[in-house]
Design an enzyme around this catalytic site. Sequence first.
Site, PDB file in Angstrom:
ATOM      1  N   ASP A 487      43.250  39.125  41.205  1.00  0.00           N
ATOM      2  CA  ASP A 487      42.222  38.100  41.353  1.00  0.00           C
ATOM      3  C   ASP A 487      40.949  38.423  40.598  1.00  0.00           C
ATOM      4  OD1 ASP A 487      43.122  36.041  42.973  1.00  0.00           O
ATOM      5  OD2 ASP A 487      42.847  37.194  44.804  1.00  0.00           O
TER       6      ASP A 487
HETATM    7  C1  GLC Z   1      37.749  39.649  46.087  1.00  0.00           C
HETATM    8  C2  GLC Z   1      38.588  40.846  46.430  1.00  0.00           C
HETATM    9  C3  GLC Z   1      39.972  40.672  45.961  1.00  0.00           C
HETATM   10  C4  GLC Z   1      40.463  39.355  46.460  1.00  0.00           C
HETATM   11  C5  GLC Z   1      39.539  38.240  45.947  1.00  0.00           C
HETATM   12  C6  GLC Z   1      40.019  36.854  46.292  1.00  0.00           C
HETATM   13  O1  GLC Z   1      37.593  39.569  44.743  1.00  0.00           O
HETATM   14  O2  GLC Z   1      38.099  42.002  45.853  1.00  0.00           O
HETATM   15  O3  GLC Z   1      40.754  41.732  46.430  1.00  0.00           O
HETATM   16  O4  GLC Z   1      41.749  39.151  45.996  1.00  0.00           O
HETATM   17  O5  GLC Z   1      38.312  38.455  46.487  1.00  0.00           O
HETATM   18  O6  GLC Z   1      39.484  36.354  47.450  1.00  0.00           O
HETATM   19  C1  GLC Z   2      44.082  40.496  47.444  1.00  0.00           C
HETATM   20  C2  GLC Z   2      44.531  39.061  47.415  1.00  0.00           C
HETATM   21  C3  GLC Z   2      45.758  38.889  46.557  1.00  0.00           C
HETATM   22  C4  GLC Z   2      45.545  39.510  45.209  1.00  0.00           C
HETATM   23  C5  GLC Z   2      45.085  40.945  45.319  1.00  0.00           C
HETATM   24  C6  GLC Z   2      44.713  41.553  43.998  1.00  0.00           C
HETATM   25  O1  GLC Z   2      45.012  41.269  48.118  1.00  0.00           O
HETATM   26  O2  GLC Z   2      44.799  38.595  48.711  1.00  0.00           O
HETATM   27  O3  GLC Z   2      46.091  37.533  46.410  1.00  0.00           O
HETATM   28  O4  GLC Z   2      46.741  39.421  44.507  1.00  0.00           O
HETATM   29  O5  GLC Z   2      43.942  40.998  46.147  1.00  0.00           O
HETATM   30  O6  GLC Z   2      43.561  41.008  43.472  1.00  0.00           O
END
Ligand code: GLC
Ligand code: GLC
Length: 814
Positions: A487
């Site tokens: 993300d």
């Molecule tokens: C923040 C978190 C990440 C998550 C993203 C989406 O960036 O660090 O882990 O996946 O939010 O909500």
């Molecule tokens: C968090 C989010 C997931 C994402 C991951 C890496 O675990 O829930 O959707 O893939 O972060 O960013």
Amino acid sequence: MRYGHFDDQHREYVITRPDTPLPWINYLGCEAYFGIISNTAGGYSFYRDARLRRLTRYRYNNAPFDFGGRYLYLRDNATGTFWSPSWQPTRTPLDQYQCRHGLGYTTIASNCKKVEAETCYFVPLGENLEIWRCRVTNRRQKPAKLSLFSSIEFCLWDAQDDATNFQRNFSTGQVEIEDAVIYHKTEYRERRNHFAYFACSAKPAGFDTQRDTFLGPYRSWDNPAAVERGKSFNSVAHGWAPIGSHHIKLSLKPGETKEVIFLLGYHENPVDQKFDPPGSQTLNKKTVKPVIAKYLDGKNAEAAFQKLREYWDGLLGIYQVNSPDPHANRMVNIWNAYQCMATFNMSRSASFYESGIGRGLGFRDSNQDLLGFVHMVPARARERILDLSATQFKTGGAFHQYQPLTKRGNNDIGSGFNDDPHWLILGVAAYLKETGDWSILDEPVQFENEPGSEQPLYEHLRRSISYTLERLGPHGLPLIGRADWNDCLNLNCFSDTPGQSFQTTTNKEGKVAESVFIAGLFVLAAKELAAIAAMRNPDEAKHYLAEAAKMEKTIYDHGWDGEWFVRAYDDFGRPVGSKVCDEGKIFIESQGMCIMAGIGLNDGKAKQALESVNKHLATRHGIVLQQPAFSKYHLHLGEISSYPPGYKENAGIFCHNNPWIIIAETMVGNGRRAFDYYTRINPSAREKIGDLHRCEPYVFAQMIAGKDAPTHGEAKNSWLTGTAAWTYYTFTQWILGIRTGYEGLIIDPCIPAKWAGFKVSRLYRGERFDIEVRNPNAVMKGVRRVVVDGVEVPDRLLRPTGKQPHHSVVVEMG
Ligand code: GLC
Ligand code: GLC
């Protein structure tokens, strides 16, 4: 230091001191009513949706304060001293303390001033309520005259609004009190037809429902005025902050135990029967009263508790392993499976790290979660798949998240995470392999929840593939969109304004930045869809295989960096995760995903990439996400470089993707390394370093601080993480290698050579397979013979017969 120990026989984790480094929590409820409970009774409850139907309040930004919960107070009426039997909120030193987190229940027991209290909190199956069964015992030589006070703080339903909209909310709170039951009915007078209730089995001497009266001005939950003076105020909340508190007087002879049951519940009335008598403003309690009466009866509460235990015995009995490693056994047999159910129920919505007011269920997250729970609750997996796919767009793209209460896509986040659609294929594949229920593919499913737009689920899967094929970039690799699995790798974001969301801000057109990770995922998903198609339409299967092969070639041409797979191309067309980069030269995700898709297995590239992972990314606490960590903010890379080095996506050990490397290691046959990597992040194996790890030793955490962080080895964000499903799936299906296939169970272990063997008992499509794997030649991989019920099976596939409920299987490795 240790803060407790495992009790595997009772399937409990026993916490022996209340001041754990962080609140160590558990979940109550597994259907529609849920609660979070910490080892000191902190936490909150909700019905279905942690944001929109919150029953009780919790204070945010709160780990490790852990403030707000299911608090009881005991008061010695002779001396006026009072304490919390769960330690919080008064934090009075207890002579004994023990918290047992079990499967769907938590029991907190203590002894203070020779008064023992044991409270068991759980949610009965099939009900929208929680029971607190409290037993108080007098261990003194003389009679004890005690007061027991209960307390909860009601949330005005929408937890986000509740925490922010005070100009309105301080004036809306309403309750009713009848027969020792406190009914919370804020907004029931207008558009709501649901209410909460807090009941008690003893006849109370008094009650309170107004927070500021109960606590007294400028006091807090650690010294409520009512408890201090030993008498409720009988306050009735009008506006401000409605709470529920009962005052129960207990006279106990020496050695005597008394049980008091509290119920906190949620109830709905039909919209046209909200009031009784009709036309009044009084709650219609006709249908709720029998429920309350039932569970205030100790016998019924006990029966419900036993049923809950049987329910979990049944679920966990589906897959049981006996391997040489106690940590792995405990995780697979108990806690990891249990965590998988929690991630299924909660997705990423409610934990001590997820506020419950944020995101709903994630599309990619929930599809991956399926891998971990589909064998336990296949019918609910089916429902989840259909709900998820109904939030898909006609283009094949998907809403990134949806709200569990409405089951509709979340407009705030929208779509454009270009990996999302492929996870649906993997989720459906896992379901088909587990159940053999091919009918799901013909199920009509809407697009964007739009009535009339129904197409068979299978068509949704097709569009997942075409979505990517219609969005290829300059190298022929998939365009990344807002982000892929990571993300925080936001290649089109270019955000220089504080507060902007990295996930939704898009300053670039998105026509250049590509993801090698999505390319690998595409190959995996296309091969999977080809296997599914093969059962229905072989020509179509060929098409998907051809597309997979084409993408594979593109990865070879543009996604191989010499010693590992490139991660992506940025908006300038420059590689990300390449030796030419200054920082972020090598990433974990593309190594894991490309190899899982089968890329590089035949020409040594997979092995080479795994050596690079071992050399550059592996640490003793797990495998970090990339190296070198980003030391500064890179506008063109986005959130990943916003984290200080070593945390989260910036070179943290993001446990979620460690299993991808573990699977890859099993694919190249390195069972020693696969198991070693698994053990590094296994929380049970890390229990002995509790002071460093800090999170619960019974569940996986999303992140362990990487080697660039000052707190290398410290875990964060426990419970709700894709790590749960991936580690479970990886250990059971790739290390133990009892893997579901479309036609049966595939036997393909990859273990440390020194393991003499292991046993697995697996219920599969209604038949139980008791499997004994022997490893007489001390190999890591390779199966010489599979014997089922005395007969050798040449293709080594365990096929349910439909006739025989039980099979004995002997597997010889070599
Ligand atoms: C923040 C978190 C990440 C998550 C993203 C989406 O960036 O660090 O882990 O996946 O939010 O909500
Ligand atoms: C968090 C989010 C997931 C994402 C991951 C890496 O675990 O829930 O959707 O893939 O972060 O960013």
